[in-house]
Design an enzyme around this catalytic site. Structure first.
Site, mmCIF file in Angstrom:
data_model
loop_
_atom_site.group_PDB
_atom_site.id
_atom_site.type_symbol
_atom_site.label_atom_id
_atom_site.label_comp_id
_atom_site.label_asym_id
_atom_site.label_seq_id
_atom_site.Cartn_x
_atom_site.Cartn_y
_atom_site.Cartn_z
ATOM 1 N N GLU A 94 0.852 -1.184 0.000
ATOM 2 C CA GLU A 94 0.000 0.000 0.000
ATOM 3 C C GLU A 94 0.883 1.228 0.000
ATOM 4 O O GLU A 94 1.814 1.318 0.800
ATOM 5 C CB GLU A 94 -0.788 0.097 1.308
ATOM 6 C CG GLU A 94 -1.900 -0.833 1.474
ATOM 7 C CD GLU A 94 -2.462 -0.705 2.908
ATOM 8 O OE1 GLU A 94 -2.130 0.257 3.630
ATOM 9 O OE2 GLU A 94 -3.197 -1.608 3.284
ATOM 10 N N HIS A 112 -3.457 -6.981 10.572
ATOM 11 C CA HIS A 112 -4.289 -7.973 9.872
ATOM 12 C C HIS A 112 -4.183 -9.366 10.478
ATOM 13 O O HIS A 112 -3.769 -10.311 9.805
ATOM 14 C CB HIS A 112 -3.868 -8.059 8.399
ATOM 15 C CG HIS A 112 -4.007 -6.784 7.625
ATOM 16 N ND1 HIS A 112 -3.388 -6.584 6.407
ATOM 17 C CD2 HIS A 112 -4.709 -5.661 7.881
ATOM 18 C CE1 HIS A 112 -3.706 -5.373 5.955
ATOM 19 N NE2 HIS A 112 -4.490 -4.795 6.833
ATOM 20 N N ASN A 171 -5.493 -6.660 1.636
ATOM 21 C CA ASN A 171 -6.148 -6.296 2.897
ATOM 22 C C ASN A 171 -7.366 -7.202 3.099
ATOM 23 O O ASN A 171 -8.087 -7.489 2.150
ATOM 24 C CB ASN A 171 -6.587 -4.836 2.845
ATOM 25 C CG ASN A 171 -5.503 -3.937 2.287
ATOM 26 O OD1 ASN A 171 -5.093 -4.102 1.139
ATOM 27 N ND2 ASN A 171 -5.017 -3.028 3.077
HETATM 28 P P1 FAE Z 1 -13.095 -7.473 14.186
HETATM 29 O O1 FAE Z 1 -13.473 -6.455 13.184
HETATM 30 O O2 FAE Z 1 -11.793 -7.341 14.887
HETATM 31 O O3 FAE Z 1 -14.274 -7.512 15.271
HETATM 32 C C1 FAE Z 1 -14.213 -8.275 16.440
HETATM 33 C C2 FAE Z 1 -14.995 -7.565 17.530
HETATM 34 O O4 FAE Z 1 -15.170 -8.446 18.635
HETATM 35 C C3 FAE Z 1 -14.308 -6.326 18.084
HETATM 36 O O5 FAE Z 1 -15.210 -5.230 18.056
HETATM 37 C C4 FAE Z 1 -13.926 -6.723 19.506
HETATM 38 O O6 FAE Z 1 -13.937 -5.636 20.426
HETATM 39 C C5 FAE Z 1 -14.990 -7.745 19.849
HETATM 40 N N1 FAE Z 1 -14.592 -8.724 20.876
HETATM 41 C C6 FAE Z 1 -13.420 -9.391 20.972
HETATM 42 N N2 FAE Z 1 -13.441 -10.247 22.022
HETATM 43 C C7 FAE Z 1 -14.683 -10.143 22.582
HETATM 44 C C8 FAE Z 1 -15.309 -10.782 23.682
HETATM 45 N N3 FAE Z 1 -14.690 -11.733 24.400
HETATM 46 N N4 FAE Z 1 -16.561 -10.399 24.001
HETATM 47 C C9 FAE Z 1 -17.196 -9.436 23.276
HETATM 48 N N5 FAE Z 1 -16.644 -8.802 22.218
HETATM 49 C C10 FAE Z 1 -15.400 -9.162 21.869
HETATM 50 O O7 FAE Z 1 -13.126 -8.940 13.579
HETATM 51 N N6 FAE Z 1 -8.411 -4.380 6.636
HETATM 52 C C11 FAE Z 1 -8.710 -4.084 5.363
HETATM 53 O O8 FAE Z 1 -9.255 -4.929 4.641
HETATM 54 N N7 FAE Z 1 -8.427 -2.850 4.843
HETATM 55 C C12 FAE Z 1 -7.808 -1.872 5.584
HETATM 56 O O9 FAE Z 1 -7.573 -0.757 5.095
HETATM 57 C C13 FAE Z 1 -7.445 -2.182 6.920
HETATM 58 N N8 FAE Z 1 -6.778 -1.288 7.694
HETATM 59 C C14 FAE Z 1 -6.558 -1.573 9.016
HETATM 60 C C15 FAE Z 1 -5.980 -0.602 9.835
HETATM 61 C C16 FAE Z 1 -5.836 -0.832 11.197
HETATM 62 C C17 FAE Z 1 -5.188 0.198 12.072
HETATM 63 C C18 FAE Z 1 -6.308 -2.053 11.768
HETATM 64 C C19 FAE Z 1 -6.195 -2.316 13.248
HETATM 65 C C20 FAE Z 1 -6.874 -3.015 10.951
HETATM 66 C C21 FAE Z 1 -6.998 -2.796 9.583
HETATM 67 N N9 FAE Z 1 -7.582 -3.745 8.746
HETATM 68 C C22 FAE Z 1 -7.819 -3.453 7.438
HETATM 69 C C23 FAE Z 1 -7.959 -5.079 9.257
HETATM 70 C C24 FAE Z 1 -9.480 -5.240 9.477
HETATM 71 O O10 FAE Z 1 -9.990 -4.171 10.230
HETATM 72 C C25 FAE Z 1 -9.714 -6.588 10.176
HETATM 73 O O11 FAE Z 1 -9.223 -7.607 9.337
HETATM 74 C C26 FAE Z 1 -11.187 -6.834 10.455
HETATM 75 O O12 FAE Z 1 -11.740 -5.830 11.279
HETATM 76 C C27 FAE Z 1 -11.405 -8.200 11.099
HETATM 77 O O13 FAE Z 1 -12.796 -8.479 11.094
HETATM 78 P P2 FAE Z 1 -13.405 -9.531 12.104
HETATM 79 O O14 FAE Z 1 -14.860 -9.598 11.842
HETATM 80 O O15 FAE Z 1 -12.607 -10.772 12.024
#
Ligand code: FAE
Length: 540
Positions: A396, A481, A519
């Site tokens: 990126e 990621h 991503n």
């Molecule tokens: P996620 O979105 O992490 O959601 C999990 C949720 O579960 C969270 O809200 C937690 O707080 C909650 N949780 C965890 N444990 C518990 C529990 N025990 N009880 C209740 N709640 C809980 O999971 N990806 C892209 O494709 N493009 C991008 O540009 C990109 N940029 C990024 C930039 C940053 C700074 C970060 C941190 C990540 C980035 N990502 C990007 C990665 C992407 O946000 C990540 O792959 C997804 O959010 C993962 O999705 P999930 O549904 O697996």
């Protein structure tokens, strides 16, 4: 919901300005205005729910929406805050340039991914609060994750990339690619509201000079330069630049949340899920246990926490079905603990395995004085350099929005790093460990170097050594990621059903074995769309 009000704030409810900005450009999935009103909550002790979803990120939001549309009552449990109430500055989120307590999850000092500038550390003290970005530390890696209703969509760059079809078999070998590319990737892209920067604006605006320099350097070294779609509302960003809309991407907002412009899950899938009237969300609630209930279904133990992270109540509820959507780290930690401590002893030996960092490594390059990257930089990346086939790296072209001219080009590379780690239960500490080692980043660094060594040689430039420490070139201490830990067709069946426990499902990034070649969130969303369709058709 005063628990969710940033400290020192008196205002209640979403501001009119915030509401209007938040709805600008919302696409196909955005619900009618009543969707902005949350259903009743939080969950009560002793409650019984048909479907309990742990986490409100991509996987959880897809599951909640589709289950609700199929007539199922859903309760979503989210450990982070609701992020629907402005602080005393009128904003819900704080800027990347001046982080306050809203920035980090239960830390007393910021832990910026890019933690040095000109060789000086840039982290600062903050008060402990349930902020939006978690920098979770394991022995060899810091894993950044979003915390709050919307999960990673609250903090991420919004880059919405569908992997190249020829790479798909390596990402999810047991999944039918025809179905993914014919049905589920298009469904995910529509649901997320994905769009691409207008090329005439890209070519003319000061805000993307850094990316045009990135294009010039990539092309002069013979690398394909590709535009990358994003869920940021590009029309809104053009209005920011024209001075007709409140700035967000053009005001340094991203890592700790965007107040305007970005179509986070709150504005797309979650808004539509709430509009069904069948989805309730309990923020600041953390699931700590899931075990078979005596009368069928599952007993779920939930801790309610306050904004300093203390437990204020422990609730026990029952659920007919439980969807693990706590993200790769959250779901893996829960499953590994529940297997080891006897709550779910029949989970198979694949649980906790196959975790990868999507090959993330960061670096900067120092440009010549005649190649300024601009003091005004949008925080939203819009392009990348694709050397996946030849060198195993997709980089990126990232902004460095410091507000001053830095002559730096900055990159987050996704590489084909083959190393995989495992989560395991540590009975002594009562925690789940991850055995990743920092040295395991080296293959990823070598792959990223296939791009940047060549560009440096063509341009006669060098790597920056002041961004990650004192004389340190590579950001090799982190990932944005996390992927894997409950891999599809290994820890679960080919649709996310957990082996040994009917009614338990995994539906988030932990299903994906460590790498997506780009991503990850579009792939997480598309896979969730595929799996929930099958589960609704056959299990309900
Ligand atoms: P996620 O979105 O992490 O959601 C999990 C949720 O579960 C969270 O809200 C937690 O707080 C909650 N949780 C965890 N444990 C518990 C529990 N025990 N009880 C209740 N709640 C809980 O999971 N990806 C892209 O494709 N493009 C991008 O540009 C990109 N940029 C990024 C930039 C940053 C700074 C970060 C941190 C990540 C980035 N990502 C990007 C990665 C992407 O946000 C990540 O792959 C997804 O959010 C993962 O999705 P999930 O549904 O697996």
């Amino acid at each position: 919901m005063s628990d969710n009000t940033p400290r020192g704030t008196g205002s209640k409810g979403v501001s009119r300005r915030g509401f209007i900005a938040g709805t600008v450009g919302a696409l196909a999935l955005t619900a009618h205005p009543t969707a902005a009103r949350a259903a009743a909550g939080p969950i009560g002790n002793g409650a019984h729910v048909a479907a309990l979803v742990i986490g409100t990120g991509y996987g959880g939001s897809v599951a909640a929406l589709r289950l609700a549309q199929a007539g199922v009552d859903v309760h979503m449990i989210e450990m982070g805050m609701a992020w629907d109430t402005p602080g005393s500055d009128g904003k819900i989120f704080c800027s990347t340039l001046s982080p306050d307590n809203r920035s980090y999850w239960l830390r007393t000092r910021t832990k910026a991914p890019l933690n040095y500038f000109l060789g000086f550390p840039i982290d600062r003290d903050i008060s402990r609060y349930t902020g939006v970005l978690d920098a979770e530390e394991f022995s060899g890696i810091t894993v950044y994750q979003g915390r709050g209703v919307g999960g990673g969509s609250l903090v991420n760059g919004g880059m919405a990339v569908t992997p190249k079809r020829e790479n798909f078999a390596a990402i999810l070998p047991s999944v039918n690619a025809d179905e993914m590319y014919g049905t589920y990737y298009p469904r995910a892209n529509a649901g997320l509201g994905v769009g691409t920067i207008r090329s005439a604006w890209f070519d003319s605006t000061d805000w993307y000079q850094f990316a045009r320099v990135g294009r010039k350097h990539a092309q002069r070294s013979g690398f394909p330069f590709v535009f990358v779609p994003d869920v940021y509302d590009w029309n809104y960003m053009e209005q920011e630049a024209a001075g007709t809309a409140t700035k967000s991407a053009l005001a340094g907002e991203i890592l700790y949340g965007n107040n305007y412009g970005k179509k986070s899950l709150q504005k797309t899938y979650i808004a539509q899920a709430k509009a069904t009237g069948k989805v309730t969300i309990s923020p600041l609630h953390k699931v700590t246990s899931v075990a078979p209930a005596a009368g069928g279904g599952y007993t779920v133990v939930i801790q309610q926490i306050n904004t300093t992270g203390d437990t204020t109540a422990t609730k026990t509820v029952t659920a007919d079905r439980v969807f693990f959507a706590a993200g790769s780290v959250g779901t893996s930690k829960l499953l590994v603990k529940l297997k080891a401590t006897g709550a779910l002893p029949n989970l198979n030996a694949e649980v906790g395995k196959g975790w990868g960092d999507n090959g993330n490594v960061m670096c900067g390059r120092a440009n010549h004085l005649w190649d300024p990257t601009g003091s005004s930089q949008s925080t939203i990346p819009c392009a990348g350099i694709d050397n996946w086939a030849a060198g195993g790296a997709f980089a990126e072209v990232a902004p460095l929005p410091t507000g001053i001219e830095t002559f730096a080009s900055f990159y987050l590379s996704i590489t084909k790093n083959p190393n995989r780690a495992q989560f395991s239960w540590n009975a002594t500490t009562g925690q789940v460990d991850l055995n990743w080692q920092t040295a395991w980043k080296q293959p990823g660094i070598d792959m990223a170097k296939t791009i940047f060594d060549k560009i440096n040689s063509t341009e006669g430039t060098i790597y920056r050594t002041d961004l990650f420490g004192v004389y340190k070139i590579w950001g090799d201490h982190l990932t944005y990621h996390p992927l894997g830990g409950a891999v599809l067709n290994k820890a679960t069946d080919n649709y996310g059903r957990l082996a040994g426990y009917p009614g338990l499902y995994v539906i988030d990034g932990s299903l994906i074995p460590g790498n997506t070649s780009v991503n990850p969130f579009v792939t997480i969303t598309a896979l969730a769309e595929r799996n929930i369709e099958k589960i609704i058709a056959t299990d309900l």
